[in-house]
Write an enzyme that holds these catalytic residues in place. Structure first.
Site, PDB file in Angstrom:
ATOM      1  N   GLU A 135       0.826  -1.219   0.000  1.00 32.90           N
ATOM      2  CA  GLU A 135       0.000   0.000   0.000  1.00 32.90           C
ATOM      3  C   GLU A 135       0.858   1.266   0.000  1.00 32.90           C
ATOM      4  O   GLU A 135       0.743   2.112   0.890  1.00 32.90           O
ATOM      5  CB  GLU A 135      -0.911   0.020   1.239  1.00 32.90           C
ATOM      6  CG  GLU A 135      -1.859  -1.152   1.377  1.00 32.90           C
ATOM      7  CD  GLU A 135      -2.578  -1.186   2.737  1.00 32.90           C
ATOM      8  OE1 GLU A 135      -2.219  -0.403   3.637  1.00 32.90           O
ATOM      9  OE2 GLU A 135      -3.498  -1.997   2.883  1.00 32.90           O
ATOM     10  N   ARG A 180       3.024   7.784  -0.229  1.00 36.66           N
ATOM     11  CA  ARG A 180       4.020   8.843  -0.372  1.00 36.66           C
ATOM     12  C   ARG A 180       5.055   8.538  -1.460  1.00 36.66           C
ATOM     13  O   ARG A 180       5.374   9.388  -2.280  1.00 36.66           O
ATOM     14  CB  ARG A 180       4.757   9.005   0.977  1.00 36.66           C
ATOM     15  CG  ARG A 180       5.711  10.168   1.028  1.00 36.66           C
ATOM     16  CD  ARG A 180       6.520  10.127   2.331  1.00 36.66           C
ATOM     17  NE  ARG A 180       5.696   9.955   3.511  1.00 36.66           N
ATOM     18  CZ  ARG A 180       5.133  10.952   4.197  1.00 36.66           C
ATOM     19  NH1 ARG A 180       5.344  12.195   3.838  1.00 36.66           N
ATOM     20  NH2 ARG A 180       4.377  10.715   5.264  1.00 36.66           N
ATOM     21  N   TYR A 188       3.979  18.550  11.169  1.00 37.49           N
ATOM     22  CA  TYR A 188       5.039  17.597  11.576  1.00 37.49           C
ATOM     23  C   TYR A 188       6.415  18.243  11.655  1.00 37.49           C
ATOM     24  O   TYR A 188       7.420  17.532  11.687  1.00 37.49           O
ATOM     25  CB  TYR A 188       5.163  16.454  10.549  1.00 37.49           C
ATOM     26  CG  TYR A 188       3.898  15.815  10.051  1.00 37.49           C
ATOM     27  CD1 TYR A 188       3.025  15.182  10.926  1.00 37.49           C
ATOM     28  CD2 TYR A 188       3.606  15.795   8.689  1.00 37.49           C
ATOM     29  CE1 TYR A 188       1.879  14.568  10.448  1.00 37.49           C
ATOM     30  CE2 TYR A 188       2.468  15.176   8.207  1.00 37.49           C
ATOM     31  CZ  TYR A 188       1.609  14.574   9.094  1.00 37.49           C
ATOM     32  OH  TYR A 188       0.488  13.953   8.617  1.00 37.49           O
ATOM     33  N   CYS A 248      -2.738  33.683   9.770  1.00 38.61           N
ATOM     34  CA  CYS A 248      -2.538  34.234  11.107  1.00 38.61           C
ATOM     35  C   CYS A 248      -2.254  33.135  12.130  1.00 38.61           C
ATOM     36  O   CYS A 248      -3.096  32.815  12.973  1.00 38.61           O
ATOM     37  CB  CYS A 248      -3.769  35.035  11.506  1.00 38.61           C
ATOM     38  SG  CYS A 248      -4.174  36.253  10.265  1.00 38.61           S
ATOM     39  N   GLU A 249      -1.095  32.536  12.029  1.00 34.99           N
ATOM     40  CA  GLU A 249      -0.629  31.492  12.946  1.00 34.99           C
ATOM     41  C   GLU A 249       0.887  31.515  12.871  1.00 34.99           C
ATOM     42  O   GLU A 249       1.437  31.575  11.761  1.00 34.99           O
ATOM     43  CB  GLU A 249      -1.038  30.088  12.446  1.00 34.99           C
ATOM     44  CG  GLU A 249      -2.495  29.776  12.429  1.00 34.99           C
ATOM     45  CD  GLU A 249      -2.990  29.095  13.681  1.00 34.99           C
ATOM     46  OE1 GLU A 249      -2.164  28.694  14.514  1.00 34.99           O
ATOM     47  OE2 GLU A 249      -4.214  28.999  13.815  1.00 34.99           O
TER      48      GLU A 249
HETATM   49  C1  LIG Z   1      -1.565   6.249   4.881  1.00 35.23           C
HETATM   50  C2  LIG Z   1      -1.625   4.796   4.682  1.00 35.23           C
HETATM   51  C3  LIG Z   1      -0.809   4.174   3.726  1.00 35.23           C
HETATM   52  C4  LIG Z   1       0.215   4.904   2.917  1.00 35.23           C
HETATM   53  O1  LIG Z   1       1.293   5.344   3.680  1.00 35.23           O
HETATM   54  P1  LIG Z   1       2.541   6.028   2.950  1.00 35.23           P
HETATM   55  O2  LIG Z   1       3.446   6.388   4.062  1.00 35.23           O
HETATM   56  O3  LIG Z   1       2.024   7.217   2.232  1.00 35.23           O
HETATM   57  O4  LIG Z   1       3.121   5.010   2.045  1.00 35.23           O
HETATM   58  C5  LIG Z   1      -0.969   2.817   3.523  1.00 35.23           C
HETATM   59  N1  LIG Z   1      -1.865   2.095   4.242  1.00 35.23           N
HETATM   60  C6  LIG Z   1      -2.651   2.663   5.181  1.00 35.23           C
HETATM   61  C7  LIG Z   1      -3.602   1.830   5.928  1.00 35.23           C
HETATM   62  C8  LIG Z   1      -2.563   4.025   5.429  1.00 35.23           C
HETATM   63  O5  LIG Z   1      -3.331   4.572   6.378  1.00 35.23           O
END
Ligand SMILES: *Cc1c(COP(=O)(O)O)cnc(C)c1O
Length: 417
Positions: free
Chosen positions: A273, A276, A316, A345-346
């Protein structure tokens, strides 16, 4: 930044000078390189080609329809976390049978939409969610394919806000509770157990936490097998980090080698999954310097982009590369250790602290590696319309999301009669 390079003193995205983009579409805006998106996705596809693997792009990193459509055309699957993301993927041409649905708080309406769409798998994160899912599926006379997201209690060594695989985090089922909950699921006839899932965090810059977590997961898979539960897939989540500054960036090949090593003898399908890693480098935030404000102790360079457009620094303390679009230094540039800030404004509205650069009022800047968790985290804070998104393919720039106009800001608001 291979897809963003300086030619004759001017930064280009693919074959277009960024000043042309600014002139045509205005600033601030997000600009994406189609070639960079495809390169990142193809790297995953090639590296995992020999394995029975499905790459499910994590939509929340960048959910623009044009981005999703590019990935759908490559045959990628998708990892979604809401009904809104489900709708986006379907509209963008994604294959519902390659969608996995993650998240700790799926509503009945979202579950119903996903069941009707016929998704590949629900990544279930609690015993309570399991019961709701079973009930909704039974009511619709459907069988829901499920996996459990287990929490392997591994330190991903990332920012605490994006660490998700420690036992104190809200995510997943504790490892020691997993066998019992799988057995519970087996007794529910509106469910079909298909897999197991983990996701230990984001922006992870070492392979070791993934290896440690995957090994724990495999021990559980073997225990489940002894219980008579045979899984079709193992989902090891996303989280592979990128280099914003000087972080270690594990290669996708290294990551795949680790997978091959520990999943070696298994025929089970492997799911990934990545979010990024597929989009971060493909996007930049293009902004114009409104004012320079020099002072006794601090010097501020004020951009037309702000924290509501790119929240990562405020949220972050994230570091992004910032570069001049036109490199030439003229008589009117001022060299200081600039705090580069937006108009909101922060005091948390900053993009960088103490960046030594020669800047000139009115010039364009690029905030780099902004393709992931940029536009998707944007808001209308300070009643700032959301900015536009542009995708470049060679010499062609296409607007893939229009800039919001002022009317859109309060289109759904009403005053009392
Ligand atoms: C956000 C998320 C990702 C992706 O994370 P990356 O750091 O962007 O690769 C994959 N799986 C789940 C369940 C997420 O919440």
């Amino acid at each position: 930044m291979k897809y963003f390079e300086i030619r004759h003193g001017v930064m280009h995205i693919e074959d277009i000078p960024l000043p042309d983009i600014a002139q045509r579409f205005g600033t601030p805006c997000y600009v994406y390189s189609r070639a960079a998106l495809l390169a990142a996705a193809n790297e995953y596809l090639q590296v995992f080609a020999g394995q029975n693997a499905l790459i499910c792009y994590a939509v929340k990193a960048n959910s623009n329809l044009a981005v999703l459509n590019q990935f759908a055309k490559l045959g990628l699957g998708f990892d979604i976390v809401s009904g809104g993301e489900l709708a986006r993927v379907l509209v963008a041409g994604g294959d519902p049978t390659k969608i996995v649905f993650s998240g700790v708080g799926k509503t009945e309406a979202e579950i119903e939409a996903a069941l009707r769409a016929g998704i590949k798998c629900f990544n279930v994160e609690s015993a309570a969610e399991l019961e709701t899912l079973a009930a909704v599926a039974a009511r619709l006379e459907k069988v829901a394919p499920i996996s459990f997201r287990v929490n392997p209690d591994v330190d991903a060594k990332t920012h605490p806000y994006i660490s998700t695989g420690l036992k104190e985090n809200k995510f997943g089922i504790p490892l020691q509770d997993a066998r019992a909950i799988y057995q519970r699921a087996q007794r529910l006839s509106s469910l079909r157990i298909v897999g197991i899932d983990m996701h230990i965090g984001s922006q992870i810059t070492e392979i070791t936490p993934f290896r440690e977590a995957a090994q724990k997961l495999l021990q559980l898979v073997d225990a489940l097998y002894k219980d008579g539960i045979n899984l079709e897939h193992i989902d090891i989540g996303g989280g592979l980090g990128v280099r914003y500054r000087d972080e270690n960036e594990p290669s996708v090949a290294e990551f795949a080698a680790m997978c091959r090593e520990i999943f070696a003898a298994r025929r089970t399908q492997l799911l990934l999954e990545p979010g990024r890693r597929l989009v971060a480098y493909a996007g930049i935030l293009l902004t114009r310097l409104l004012y320079l404000k020099t002072g006794e102790t601090h010097d501020f360079a004020i951009t037309d982009a702000a924290m509501n457009d790119l929240m990562r620094p405020a949220l972050y303390q994230a570091w992004h590369p910032i570069e001049k679009v036109e490199t030439r230094v003229t008589d009117d540039t001022i060299t200081r250790a600039w705090n580069i800030v937006g108009p909101v404004c922060e005091s948390s509205d900053f993009f960088a602290h103490k960046r030594t650069m020669a800047l000139r009022q009115g010039e364009l800047l690029v905030i780099g590696a902004a393709g992931a968790y940029g536009m998707t985290m944007s808001s209308n804070y300070n009643s700032r319309p959301r900015i536009c998104e542009i995708m470049v393919d060679g010499k062609t720039a296409t607007i893939v999301r229009a800039r919001e106009n002022i009317d859109a800001l309060f289109a759904g608001e009403f005053v009392l009669s």
